[in-house]
Design an enzyme around this catalytic site. Sequence first.
Site, PDB file in Angstrom:
ATOM      1  CD  GLU A 193       7.401  -1.428  25.532  1.00 48.06           C
ATOM      2  OE1 GLU A 193       6.283  -0.972  26.237  1.00 48.06           O
ATOM      3  OE2 GLU A 193       7.002  -1.245  24.382  1.00 48.06           O
ATOM      4  CG  HIS A 219       6.790   4.851  21.056  1.00 45.64           C
ATOM      5  ND1 HIS A 219       5.769   4.204  21.238  1.00 45.64           N
ATOM      6  CD2 HIS A 219       6.529   4.965  19.809  1.00 45.64           C
ATOM      7  CE1 HIS A 219       5.398   3.698  20.163  1.00 45.64           C
ATOM      8  NE2 HIS A 219       5.734   3.858  19.349  1.00 45.64           N
ATOM      9  CG  ASP A 256       5.572   5.253  24.825  1.00 48.56           C
ATOM     10  OD1 ASP A 256       4.960   5.778  23.777  1.00 48.56           O
ATOM     11  OD2 ASP A 256       6.357   4.265  24.734  1.00 48.56           O
TER      12      ASP A 256
END
Length: 277
Positions: free
Chosen positions: A101, A175, A185
Site C-alpha cells: 500500500e 489492484h 488503484d
Amino acid sequence: MRIDTHRLIGNDGAPVTFLKAAHSGGQIIPRFVVIHYTAGGSAEATARYFASDAARASAHFIISRDGAVIQQVPTDSAAWHAGKSSWQGLSGLNAHSIGIELANWGKLSRSPGGYASHTGTPVPASRVVLAAHRNAPDREEAWERFDAPQLAAAAEVATALLTAYGLTEDAIIGHDDIAPGRKIDPGPAFDMRAFRGAVAGRGEDGELAQDIRVVTAPAGLNLRTGPGIDFAPVALMPDGMRVRVVAPGAPWAFVAAREHGYDGPSGYAHTAWLRVI
C-alpha cells in the site's frame, strides 16, 4: 533491502518497523506483488487502522510519501488486501500475493478552490496529475501524484520480494488489474511500466545502473519541484553532474544527484538534457 524469515530487512541491516495487522490469513507461497494506494493521508494512520479490530482490510507493507516502510503481515501469510479478484487463472489473490500500500489519496475531486481528497482534505495543484484511467479512457480526472522517495522505496521492497521468491517483474500488478470492475488503484498517476522497468534494472548493488545519466546542459540544468518549466527550481545541476533516475518519465523524470551516494538535490529534469553513461 532483503527478506529474512518473512520480514523485510532495511538497508541499515535492521528489520523495518513492524505493526501487526489485526487480520491476516493462512500460509501462502507468493506469486504476485499487488500495488495499491491507501486512499488516505499518512501511512502511519493507515497502519494504525489496519492494526485495529475495526479494520476490514490489511496489507503486508505500507510505504509513506517520504519512503518510510511499515510491515504489518509476514510475507508467508495472507493479508486482506485483494478482496474478490482473479489473475492468470487464479481467484482470490489474497492467497497468492503480497500487498504493498502506498500512502496516496488516489482520485481527487475538483472544486472552485482547487482539488480535494474524498475526505475534503485540500490537495495542492503541484501534487495533482490529470489523466484518464485505462478502464475509463475517455474521462480525464485528477489524481494525487506519487513522490519519488516513495517510488524508490517501493522499488526496493519489490526487488527484495522478487529476489526472495524467484519472481520476475511481470509478477508486479495493480489492484485495478485483478479487480478491474471494482477497484481503480493504483491508478494512472502510478506508471506501472516504468516501475517494473526500474525494478528489472536493478543490479546486484541495488542501484539502477542503466539509469545513471549525466547532465549535458552547458549552463547547468535546473531541477524543479514538478514536471514542467512552470514549477519552481530546486537546484542548478552543473554540466557533467551524474544523476540517477528515481522515477522515470517522459519528457520529465525525477532524478537524484549523485552526491554523497544519492543524498544530493533531487527534482524533476527534462530528459532532453540527460545522457546515459
